[in-house]
Motif scaffolding. Structure first.
Motif: not given
Length: 510
Positions: A420-428
């Motif tokens: 799932p998409y994790d905003p805390a690691r968004g750019l990565e």
């Protein structure tokens, strides 16, 4: 009397000669020969020649650690972090193909159609395509001929000046803005062009999607301009589905240069990296089954036969970086393989086929760029939604290579649930997915890796590198260009920095 007879004879001969010449021009003119070339045919030639050359496997793909070769010689480059700038060198192929077989044609088309009201759509299509091609070149080399490029035939300028990359991007953004807005479906739509068959809606979406790409490229060097460019592209209307993808549809007549390389003398030379294969396996990515093949037990190139081909993701083993043809055999033995020919490769019967399409700008890439823009607060919408749409689109896009490469809806859903998409690691996460979605678009994967810093890659440990840093930052100018335009090249070098693989391009700020 005698003189009179002579004059009469001469007059008769001249009259006869004159009558023989009458109609001579008509007699020696081919009535079926073309007197002018329809510029849409030249445009199609430029489009076809936008397919990336086989040298992409020597520089861009190894730099971003997706494919490489352990062998040296003419295919040395990004795999060993060394330069390869000779007349037949890998860094020369992209330069020659794009300037000689692309930019030159586009400049000619633009000149021929600029004042022709009936060809205004073709004029603006060519401007969009020139912006895309010029981005590819300047992102790869830095400062390049731009304002004077392609004018050798039109004005006799065979030594064009080099423009700064900043000025090139300024004009690219202007051209994309003006040309895309000017496209008009109420005017002749150029059904003969091979990209979209004259579909103005798709051309507009391409123009604004390229604008989005250009805007995001400026995220480090000019965030304010990047944001405003992204917003303008979104307002204009970017790609809406895979049906909008921009790809060169190769066939038996116009074969994919990478497919040609992989299906000829270099068939047994190029392998998927351990970095790429391990990443796909670690996330249970169903795309690995569409991409990879392993000729299990092969001890030589000739033993890479259909009977040994295994496409099961669980058996794929990527080749580790840092080895050459002298050291890789021992590593293969350590890995329990019959030889280095036993490592996983790109499946050259599907994604690596002669007729495989060459994707240039895609809906998947566009959605992932929108995800980053949303993550940065530069556009409205949910980053997770854009992210999921981008991943889904690329998995669906694989079906364009071969029906057996299509990822099923069930496998897509399972993958997104597990990852799932994790905003805390968004750019990565976004830019790592962009890396996967740009597989086989080496110049774009290379550019976005430098811009974003993702994926997080371990530097190639090969001991013989020529670079001072961890990764190649640009391609050097080829010897073939230096030999014919040295003064202008030297001006660019004095302004940009040393002509080596370490110098950064303008937008690639640390």
């Amino acid at each position: 009397m005698k003189k009179t007879s002579i004059y009469i004879t001469l007059i008769a001969l001249l009259a006869g000669a004159s009558s023989c010449d009458k109609g001579f021009d008509d007699l020696n003119t081919n009535p079926t020969a073309a007197t002018a070339l329809n510029p849409v045919f030249t445009f199609n030639n430029a489009i076809v020649n936008t397919s990336f050359p086989g040298s992409m496997l020597i520089f861009e793909e190894p730099i971003v650690q997706q494919m490489f070769s352990p062998n040296s010689g003419i295919i040395s480059g990004g795999n060993f972090n060394i330069d390869n700038r000779g007349s037949s060198g890998a860094n020369a192929q992209l330069w020659q193909r794009y300037f000689r077989d692309n930019i030159r044609y586009l400049v000619d088309i633009i000149a021929k159609t600029k004042t022709d009201a009936n060809r205004s759509n073709l004029y603006n299509m060519a401007r969009i395509w020139k912006a895309l091609a010029s981005m590819t070149l300047t992102d790869s080399y830095g400062d390049i001929p731009y304002s004077e490029a392609g004018l050798g035939y039109l004005s006799g300028n065979v030594s064009p000046k080099y423009d700064t990359q900043e000025s090139i991007y300024t004009d690219i953004l202007k051209e994309l803005s003006e040309a895309t807005a000017a496209l008009d479906a109420s005017k002749p739509t150029e059904a003969g062009e091979i990209m979209f068959g004259g579909d103005i809606t798709k051309w507009k979406r391409l123009g604004y999607s390229v604008m989005l790409r250009a805007g995001m490229r400026l995220s480090k060097v000019n965030p304010t301009l990047a944001q405003s460019t992204v917003q303008k592209a979104v307002a204009g209307g970017v790609m809406q589905s895979n049906a909008d993808n921009s790809a060169v549809r190769n066939n038996a007549n116009y074969q994919n240069p990478v497919g040609t390389t992989l299906n000829s003398t270099e068939a047994a030379n190029f392998y998927l990296t351990k970095t790429f294969v391990d990443y796909l396996k670690s996330t249970s990515d169903p795309r690995l089954a569409s991409i990879a093949v392993r000729y299990v037990g092969a001890k030589s190139g000739p033993e890479q036969t259909a009977a040994k081909a295994n496409r099961d993701p669980s058996v794929q083993i990527g080749m580790p970086l840092g080895y050459d043809n002298g050291t890789i055999p021992a590593r293969a033995t350590t890995d329990g393989l019959a030889s280095f020919y036993d490592y996983s490769q790109l499946d050259r019967t599907r994604m690596g086929a002669f007729t495989a399409p060459c994707f240039l700008v895609t809906y998947a890439q566009t959605q992932l760029l929108l995800a980053e823009a949303a993550q940065r607060g530069w556009t409205t919408g949910n980053a997770a939604d854009f992210y999921n749409a981008g991943v889904t689109a690329h998995m669906k896009q694989l079906g364009d290579y071969d029906a057996t490469s299509l990822v099923s809806d069930a496998n897509i859903a399972a993958y997104l649930q597990k990852n799932p998409y994790d905003p805390a690691r968004g750019l990565e996460l976004i830019n790592t997915q962009y890396w996967v979605a740009s597989f086989l678009n080496g110049p774009e994967a290379f550019a976005n890796f430098r811009r974003s810093g993702y994926p997080t890659l371990t530097p190639n440990p090969y001991p013989g590198k020529e670079i001072k840093g961890n990764f190649i930052n640009r391609l050097s100018y080829p010897d073939s260009e230096i030999s014919v335009n040295q003064t202008k090249v030297n001006e660019a070098i004095s302004r940009q920095g040393p002509d080596n693989l370490d110098t950064r391009v303008w937008w690639d700020k640390q």
